[in-house]
Design a protein around this motif. Structure first.
Motif, PDB file in Angstrom:
ATOM      1  N   LYS A  98       0.803  -1.094  -0.115  1.00  0.00           N
ATOM      2  CA  LYS A  98      -0.145  -0.064  -0.028  1.00  0.00           C
ATOM      3  C   LYS A  98       0.800   1.158  -0.157  1.00  0.00           C
ATOM      4  CE  LYS A  98      -0.607   0.479   4.877  1.00  0.00           C
ATOM      5  NZ  LYS A  98      -1.541   0.424   6.110  1.00  0.00           N
ATOM      6  N   PHE A  99       2.142   1.215   0.413  1.00  0.00           N
ATOM      7  CA  PHE A  99       2.996   2.437   0.361  1.00  0.00           C
ATOM      8  C   PHE A  99       3.733   2.513  -1.026  1.00  0.00           C
ATOM      9  CE2 PHE A  99       2.955   0.840   4.840  1.00  0.00           C
ATOM     10  CZ  PHE A  99       2.413   2.060   5.305  1.00  0.00           C
ATOM     11  N   ASN A 100       3.608   1.754  -1.807  1.00  0.00           N
ATOM     12  CA  ASN A 100       3.905   1.960  -3.276  1.00  0.00           C
ATOM     13  C   ASN A 100       3.532   3.126  -3.865  1.00  0.00           C
ATOM     14  OD1 ASN A 100       6.089   0.903  -4.756  1.00  0.00           O
ATOM     15  ND2 ASN A 100       4.609  -0.693  -6.057  1.00  0.00           N
ATOM     16  N   GLY A 101       4.310   4.010  -4.465  1.00  0.00           N
ATOM     17  CA  GLY A 101       4.120   5.165  -5.055  1.00  0.00           C
ATOM     18  C   GLY A 101       3.899   6.358  -4.134  1.00  0.00           C
ATOM     19  N   ARG A 102       3.911   6.067  -3.002  1.00  0.00           N
ATOM     20  CA  ARG A 102       3.719   7.430  -1.887  1.00  0.00           C
ATOM     21  C   ARG A 102       4.961   7.939  -1.713  1.00  0.00           C
ATOM     22  NH1 ARG A 102      -0.118   5.366   3.071  1.00  0.00           N
ATOM     23  NH2 ARG A 102      -2.032   4.546   1.962  1.00  0.00           N
ATOM     24  N   SER A 108      11.354  11.500  -2.270  1.00  0.00           N
ATOM     25  CA  SER A 108      11.366  10.574  -3.504  1.00  0.00           C
ATOM     26  C   SER A 108      10.090   9.691  -3.221  1.00  0.00           C
ATOM     27  CB  SER A 108      12.621   9.661  -3.571  1.00  0.00           C
ATOM     28  OG  SER A 108      12.971   8.880  -2.569  1.00  0.00           O
ATOM     29  N   LYS A 109       9.496   8.992  -4.581  1.00  0.00           N
ATOM     30  CA  LYS A 109       8.598   8.178  -4.493  1.00  0.00           C
ATOM     31  C   LYS A 109       9.083   6.774  -4.054  1.00  0.00           C
ATOM     32  CE  LYS A 109       5.056  10.091  -7.578  1.00  0.00           C
ATOM     33  NZ  LYS A 109       4.300   9.799  -8.738  1.00  0.00           N
ATOM     34  N   PHE A 110       8.151   6.146  -3.408  1.00  0.00           N
ATOM     35  CA  PHE A 110       8.632   4.946  -2.870  1.00  0.00           C
ATOM     36  C   PHE A 110       8.321   3.751  -3.799  1.00  0.00           C
ATOM     37  CE2 PHE A 110       7.715   0.803  -0.788  1.00  0.00           C
ATOM     38  CZ  PHE A 110       8.857   0.319  -0.251  1.00  0.00           C
ATOM     39  N   ASN A 111       9.299   2.740  -4.219  1.00  0.00           N
ATOM     40  CA  ASN A 111       9.192   1.773  -5.045  1.00  0.00           C
ATOM     41  C   ASN A 111       9.571   0.574  -4.401  1.00  0.00           C
ATOM     42  OD1 ASN A 111       8.966   0.193  -7.409  1.00  0.00           O
ATOM     43  ND2 ASN A 111      10.711   0.983  -8.333  1.00  0.00           N
ATOM     44  N   ASP A 113      10.040  -2.363  -5.719  1.00  0.00           N
ATOM     45  CA  ASP A 113      10.670  -3.109  -6.528  1.00  0.00           C
ATOM     46  C   ASP A 113      12.509  -2.511  -6.362  1.00  0.00           C
ATOM     47  OD1 ASP A 113       8.999  -5.071  -7.243  1.00  0.00           O
ATOM     48  OD2 ASP A 113       8.394  -3.644  -8.850  1.00  0.00           O
ATOM     49  N   ALA A 114      12.910  -1.412  -5.750  1.00  0.00           N
ATOM     50  CA  ALA A 114      13.818  -0.910  -5.606  1.00  0.00           C
ATOM     51  C   ALA A 114      14.698  -1.614  -4.340  1.00  0.00           C
ATOM     52  CB  ALA A 114      13.994   0.618  -5.598  1.00  0.00           C
ATOM     53  N   TYR A 115      15.796  -1.260  -4.286  1.00  0.00           N
ATOM     54  CA  TYR A 115      16.752  -1.672  -3.174  1.00  0.00           C
ATOM     55  C   TYR A 115      16.697  -0.313  -2.120  1.00  0.00           C
ATOM     56  CZ  TYR A 115      17.803  -5.830  -5.420  1.00  0.00           C
ATOM     57  OH  TYR A 115      17.776  -7.102  -6.006  1.00  0.00           O
ATOM     58  N   THR A 116      15.856  -0.103  -1.398  1.00  0.00           N
ATOM     59  CA  THR A 116      15.700   1.182  -0.508  1.00  0.00           C
ATOM     60  C   THR A 116      15.346   0.522   0.959  1.00  0.00           C
ATOM     61  OG1 THR A 116      13.492   1.451  -0.952  1.00  0.00           O
ATOM     62  CG2 THR A 116      15.235   2.655  -2.274  1.00  0.00           C
ATOM     63  N   ALA A 117      15.466   1.198   1.822  1.00  0.00           N
ATOM     64  CA  ALA A 117      15.327   1.127   3.163  1.00  0.00           C
ATOM     65  C   ALA A 117      14.912   2.096   3.945  1.00  0.00           C
ATOM     66  CB  ALA A 117      16.420   0.361   4.009  1.00  0.00           C
ATOM     67  N   ALA A 118      14.375   2.051   5.182  1.00  0.00           N
ATOM     68  CA  ALA A 118      14.058   3.100   5.824  1.00  0.00           C
ATOM     69  C   ALA A 118      14.884   2.744   7.348  1.00  0.00           C
ATOM     70  CB  ALA A 118      12.340   3.001   6.422  1.00  0.00           C
ATOM     71  N   HIS A 119      15.508   3.782   7.772  1.00  0.00           N
ATOM     72  CA  HIS A 119      16.105   4.025   9.120  1.00  0.00           C
ATOM     73  C   HIS A 119      15.666   4.974  10.176  1.00  0.00           C
ATOM     74  CE1 HIS A 119      19.582   3.656  12.155  1.00  0.00           C
ATOM     75  NE2 HIS A 119      19.353   2.332  11.769  1.00  0.00           N
ATOM     76  N   LYS A 120      15.661   4.837  11.422  1.00  0.00           N
ATOM     77  CA  LYS A 120      15.507   5.963  12.197  1.00  0.00           C
ATOM     78  C   LYS A 120      16.328   7.197  12.122  1.00  0.00           C
ATOM     79  CE  LYS A 120      13.122   2.690  15.140  1.00  0.00           C
ATOM     80  NZ  LYS A 120      13.351   1.909  16.526  1.00  0.00           N
TER      81      LYS A 120
END
Length: 184
Positions: A98-102, A108-111, A113-120
């Motif tokens: 559900k976060f895809n494209g937000r 940046s837009k979240f994808n 299928d990309a190699y990304t991460a969230a950190h505090k």
């Protein structure tokens, strides 16, 4: 080590581009033949997937997994950098679809299928090596978002990055080691 790396890269280029580097011309297709059948199309797709599969090369004592060499050189950046361990035995989870494209916290837009991460706390754009402690598989991701907003978890990965390192595709959490990739 540089000679081994050069030989490895040359072999990979030949495998991706065929015989165009060696001077051999590919064989011309016969114009009189019928269109390819589904079986021949699937064989070609399987061969293409095998070319893009994970390649493992032993350089001295380290084993380096190189993925998609031509489009992304992140794995090669790993050879020319230092790793600083941030957290061992950390819980990692992945983003829901559900976060895809937000929009992310970095703008940046979240994808998924990309190699990304969230950190505090880590700055945006920080490259991380995330290694599954159970099987030794790792991915290289870039911090583009804040989170996870649970005290139990240390890092949220995109779905693709998570599935690349997970043994059980139905699990939602894995134990990982998080390392920052610092240039030498």
């Amino acid at each position: 080590m540089n000679k081994k790396l050069f030989i490895l890269l040359f072999a990979l280029l030949i495998s991706f581009f065929g015989n165009s580097f060696t001077g051999n011309k590919p064989q011309q297709k016969d114009k009189n033949k019928d269109k390819p059948t589904k079986n021949s199309e699937t064989k070609e797709k399987v061969k293409e997937k095998e070319k893009m599969a994970v390649l493992t090369a032993k350089l001295d004592t380290a084993t380096v997994k190189l993925k998609n060499i031509l489009p992304k050189l992140d794995s090669l950046d790993l050879l020319n950098s230092k790793l600083k361990v941030i957290k061992k035995n950390a819980h990692a989870s992945y983003y829901h679809n559900k976060f895809n494209g937000r929009r992310t916290a970095s703008g940046s837009k979240f994808n998924n299928d990309a190699y990304t991460a969230a950190h505090k706390k880590l700055p945006f754009g920080t490259k991380l090596k995330v290694t599954n402690e159970a099987n030794g598989k790792f991915v290289i991701v870039e911090v583009t978002d804040r989170g996870p907003f649970s005290k139990a978890r240390e890092i949220d990965l995109s779905r693709r990055a998570f599935m690349d390192i997970a043994d059980n595709k139905n699990s939602g959490v894995v134990f990982v080691t998080v390392e920052v990739i610092e240039p030498k």
